[in-house]
Design a protein around this motif. Structure first.
Motif, PDB file in Angstrom:
ATOM      1  N   ASN A 225      38.392 -12.477  23.244  1.00  0.00           N
ATOM      2  CA  ASN A 225      38.974 -11.156  23.418  1.00  0.00           C
ATOM      3  C   ASN A 225      38.607 -10.172  22.302  1.00  0.00           C
ATOM      4  N   ARG A 287      36.954  -8.324  31.764  1.00  0.00           N
ATOM      5  CA  ARG A 287      38.351  -8.764  31.884  1.00  0.00           C
ATOM      6  C   ARG A 287      39.168  -8.075  30.799  1.00  0.00           C
ATOM      7  N   THR A 288      40.156  -7.267  31.209  1.00  0.00           N
ATOM      8  CA  THR A 288      41.027  -6.575  30.264  1.00  0.00           C
ATOM      9  C   THR A 288      42.393  -7.239  30.257  1.00  0.00           C
ATOM     10  N   ILE A 289      42.902  -7.513  29.057  1.00  0.00           N
ATOM     11  CA  ILE A 289      44.167  -8.234  28.903  1.00  0.00           C
ATOM     12  C   ILE A 289      45.183  -7.334  28.206  1.00  0.00           C
ATOM     13  N   GLN A 326      46.327  -9.165  33.354  1.00  0.00           N
ATOM     14  CA  GLN A 326      44.893  -8.986  33.199  1.00  0.00           C
ATOM     15  C   GLN A 326      44.298  -8.368  34.461  1.00  0.00           C
ATOM     16  N   GLN A 328      40.378  -8.084  36.226  1.00  0.00           N
ATOM     17  CA  GLN A 328      38.975  -8.452  36.171  1.00  0.00           C
ATOM     18  C   GLN A 328      38.203  -7.575  37.155  1.00  0.00           C
TER      19      GLN A 328
END
Length: 490
Positions: A225, A287-289, A326, A328
């Protein structure tokens, strides 16, 4: 000496095509070059030189019998092949050697080098065999898993901090070597300081000064990340206005990167695409968390890609019970070979078998258990799968009562079963056929339960395992473990 001469005569009697076939089997490639070039045979040298357009220096030579060979390679062989080298793949250990050679002989450059790939180097020092999981990292495994629930750690958790991380970026920034590069790749399993240290301003300043005027093709893979997305990644990409082919496989910590929301199509257009007027092809999986994110409908994400051709982009959104979420987004056809934190809600299975080339899969869900049918579809639709990591502590609700083997994972070599319900250990070790299982990482208590039950299919699956790692030591049960895992060094 006479014996060597006789062998040479026999080799020279062969046609060129057969000699080249023999050369292709010599690993590492540097061994071949150091054994043939400068020995005085023009025919063999020319055949070897014809293979020098692409050089692979990814073998770890420290403590190996080839260490002196590498010294000879830089002193005697490189001057003969330097004009042939167009593509170079190397580990960090070789960076100073390459830079020193280029500075001493060619004003800091390799005349025809256009492609550069930097690898971290995760091989056995003596044999060169790659490994996925290393025992020395296991003590950190659960610490990071608990504190960063959606942070991928496997394989190997390589962290480039301090001297090593700075050396990579310093080389990229300062060496004339980089100015001729048209295509650049950085190993997808490293964690640069930009990922892990929010206070590292020096690293950011180095990134801002990178110059690659001829760069047309860039592949960036960072699955750990990123916490400085806009300062490091976006600002870097905006400097590469000549890019024609761009591939981004990224995981972004949206909370620490201070993003407003999940990365979407509008963000890609505004921050990246608009800065690359010559861009012909853009492949991505991002992918953003977030922690405690505001709920967003998936259709809102899809609408941001309306200008893209229909069917060329897809997305998936997850909101987990651990307060993490998340999103994606990925271009189609899918170009990656890795998927992280895939839940029951991810569109993993379809008629087009979109993800059939995936070799590494991390499954995570704290909302719903993974049932037998889910794994049956994985076995069918992901035929290339080699590494599977599973996190799910929920009991299966649709347990199969069949005691015979009903699934086969033909190429699965690494299986990681931490923080799971016992059902999943039974799913893989009791009710699946794993003919290539080489590495097993498993919770100690679950492992001892499996051994105590002494099921034959579990014995068969574990009989080929050479690397066994557990959550805690099993000193009090070493004899039982040894019988179950005969190839493991205890």
């Amino acid at each position: 000496m006479n014996c060597l001469s006789e062998d040479n005569v026999q080799l020279l009697d062969l046609p060129d095509e057969l000699i080249l076939n023999i050369m292709n089997k010599v690993k590492p490639h540097v061994l071949l070059l150091s054994s043939i070039i400068t020995i005085g045979n023009n025919r063999l040298e020319q055949l070897a030189l014809d293979k020098c357009h692409s050089i692979d220096l990814t073998f770890d030579y420290v403590q190996s019998p080839y260490e002196t060979l590498i010294q000879r390679f830089y002193l005697d062989i490189m001057p003969h092949i330097v004009n042939n080298i167009q593509s170079l793949t190397l580990t960090i250990r070789h960076i100073p050697h390459i830079i020193t050679f280029a500075e001493k002989n060619f004003n800091g450059t390799l005349p025809n080098l256009t492609h550069l790939k930097i690898m971290i180097g995760k091989q056995h020092d003596q044999t060169g065999t790659p490994y996925t999981v290393h025992r020395s990292r296991m003590k950190h495994y659960r610490i990071f898993r608990r504190s960063k629930p959606l942070l991928p750690i496997i394989p190997q958790f390589v962290r480039l901090e301090g001297y090593i991380g700075s050396r990579i970026l310093y080389t990229v920034r300062c060496s004339p070597l980089i100015r001729s590069i048209v295509s650049f790749e950085l190993d997808d399993e490293c964690i640069l300081p930009i990922v892990s240290n929010p206070e590292n301003a020096d690293i950011i300043s180095q990134i801002e000064s990178i110059s690659c005027p001829h760069l047309k093709q860039l592949t960036m893979k960072i699955y750990q990340n990123i916490i400085h997305y806009e300062e490091c990644i976006v600002s870097l990409l905006q400097r590469f206005s000549n890019i024609e082919y761009l591939t981004l496989l990224l995981a972004i910590d949206g909370t620490t990167s201070r993003l407003n929301n999940f990365i979407n199509g509008f963000d890609l257009e505004k921050d990246i695409v608009s800065y690359m007027p010559n861009l012909r092809q853009f492949n991505f999986h991002i992918r953003t968390i977030f922690e405690n994110a505001t709920h967003i409908e998936i259709d809102t994400i899809r609408q941001s890609f309306l200008k893209y051709q229909k069917g060329s982009v897809d997305c998936a959104v997850d909101y987990f019970n651990n307060n993490y979420s998340q999103c994606q987004i990925y271009s189609l056809p899918f170009i990656g070979n890795r998927l992280d934190f895939i839940s029951n809600r991810f569109p993993l299975f379809n008629m087009n078998k979109t993800f059939s080339m995936v070799t590494m899969l991390l499954l995570f869900d704290d909302v719903k258990p993974f049932e037998n049918l889910f794994f049956a579809r994985i076995a069918r639709d992901l035929p290339c799968l080699r590494t599977l990591e599973l996190f799910n502590e929920l009991e299966q609700q649709e347990k199969t009562r069949v005691t015979t083997i009903n699934l086969e994972f033909t190429h699965l070599s690494t299986l990681i079963l931490f923080d799971i319900h016992m059902d999943y250990a039974e799913q893989f070790l009791y009710r699946s056929h794993l003919p290539c299982l080489f590495e097993l990482v498993i919770d100690k208590d679950i492992l001892l339960t499996i051994i105590a039950q002494d099921q034959q299919q579990a014995r068969d699956n574990c009989s080929k395992v050479e690397n066994l790692l557990t959550s805690e030591t099993y000193c009090d049960s070493v004899d039982a473990v040894r019988k179950f895992f005969p190839l493991v060094s205890h």
